[in-house]
Design a protein around this motif. Structure first.
Motif, short mmCIF file in Angstrom:
data_model
loop_
_atom_site.label_atom_id
_atom_site.label_comp_id
_atom_site.label_asym_id
_atom_site.label_seq_id
_atom_site.Cartn_x
_atom_site.Cartn_y
_atom_site.Cartn_z
N TYR A 127 0.77 -1.36 0.03
CA TYR A 127 -0.02 -0.16 -0.09
C TYR A 127 1.00 1.35 0.06
CZ TYR A 127 -4.09 -2.82 0.89
OH TYR A 127 -5.33 -3.71 0.93
N TRP A 134 -5.08 -5.60 -5.44
CA TRP A 134 -5.47 -4.31 -4.58
C TRP A 134 -5.35 -3.25 -5.22
CZ3 TRP A 134 -1.56 -0.77 -5.26
CH2 TRP A 134 -0.49 -1.09 -6.02
N SER A 135 -5.77 -2.24 -4.71
CA SER A 135 -6.23 -0.85 -5.28
C SER A 135 -6.06 0.31 -4.28
CB SER A 135 -7.53 -0.78 -6.38
OG SER A 135 -8.53 -0.79 -5.54
N ARG A 152 -2.74 0.63 -8.36
CA ARG A 152 -3.44 -0.81 -8.55
C ARG A 152 -2.53 -1.83 -9.01
NH1 ARG A 152 -4.57 -1.81 -14.16
NH2 ARG A 152 -4.52 0.27 -15.23
N THR A 157 -7.53 2.36 0.90
CA THR A 157 -7.32 1.03 -0.10
C THR A 157 -8.73 0.40 -0.53
OG1 THR A 157 -7.50 -0.09 2.04
CG2 THR A 157 -5.36 0.72 1.67
N ASP A 158 -8.83 -0.46 -0.78
CA ASP A 158 -9.92 -1.06 -1.43
C ASP A 158 -10.76 -2.01 -0.26
OD1 ASP A 158 -7.93 -3.05 -1.06
OD2 ASP A 158 -8.44 -3.95 -3.02
N ASP A 159 -9.95 -1.91 0.93
CA ASP A 159 -10.61 -2.35 2.37
C ASP A 159 -11.15 -1.29 3.19
OD1 ASP A 159 -9.94 -5.14 1.42
OD2 ASP A 159 -7.89 -4.96 2.69
N ASP A 160 -11.04 0.06 2.46
CA ASP A 160 -11.55 1.40 3.17
C ASP A 160 -10.41 1.61 4.44
OD1 ASP A 160 -13.82 2.01 1.76
OD2 ASP A 160 -14.98 0.45 2.85
N ASP A 192 -7.10 4.58 -3.96
CA ASP A 192 -7.68 5.78 -4.33
C ASP A 192 -6.80 6.73 -3.37
OD1 ASP A 192 -9.43 5.14 -6.19
OD2 ASP A 192 -11.11 4.91 -4.55
N THR A 252 -4.63 7.15 -8.73
CA THR A 252 -5.30 5.82 -8.50
C THR A 252 -3.84 4.83 -8.50
OG1 THR A 252 -5.79 5.08 -10.49
CG2 THR A 252 -7.57 5.73 -8.94
#
Length: 148
Positions: A7, A82-83, A78, A101-104, A85, A76
């Motif tokens: 990340y 994983w990704s 990615r 992250t994509d897991d907030d 913002d 962004t």
């Protein structure tokens, strides 16, 4: 820690380039060379835990790790599975970034652009976080090549 490193590396992509005028005041620099998509090719750096070196790395990035920078302070990042913002503000050659992250999960970091050309980017990320009572600092230098 490996997940955090991925990340953090992704965040590093949101970078700008700055200069100082002759009178010593920072000038905002044209970021048009930053806008586009970049592939991370290498990462090297170290981590301190409570002031003691706890990890060190120098790796070729051979998996997809793409960063796309847009005008207006958004980006962004990615890769496989994983990704992230990114929202960033620029001050000279530094970016203050807030990443989701994509897991907030949300975290902040600072990026410094050391080199930015049409085809190559070198940036260093600094992250400081307190985890289970320990202070972790990470210094990560990343190299990128423009994809488009």
């Amino acid at each position: 820690m490996k997940k955090f490193l991925i990340y953090a590396t992704a965040l590093f992509a949101a970078v700008s380039f700055g200069a100082c005028s002759d009178n010593g005041h920072e000038n905002e620099t044209d970021l048009s060379q930053l806008y586009g998509t970049w592939q991370q090719t290498r990462t090297y750096g170290y981590e301190l835990e409570d002031g003691q070196k706890s990890d060190q790395w120098d790796e070729v990035v051979d998996e997809e790790s793409l960063f796309t920078f847009n005008e207006g302070g958004t980006a962004t990042a990615r890769g496989e599975g994983w990704s992230i913002d990114i929202r960033y503000t620029q001050s000279g050659n530094r970016l203050q970034m807030t990443c989701t992250t994509d897991d907030d999960e949300t975290f902040d970091c600072t990026w410094t652009i050391e080199e930015l050309t049409e085809t190559r980017m070198k940036a260093t990320q600094y992250t400081k976080e307190t985890y289970e009572g320990s202070v972790c600092e990470e210094f990560d230098t990343m190299l990128f090549e423009r994809v488009k």
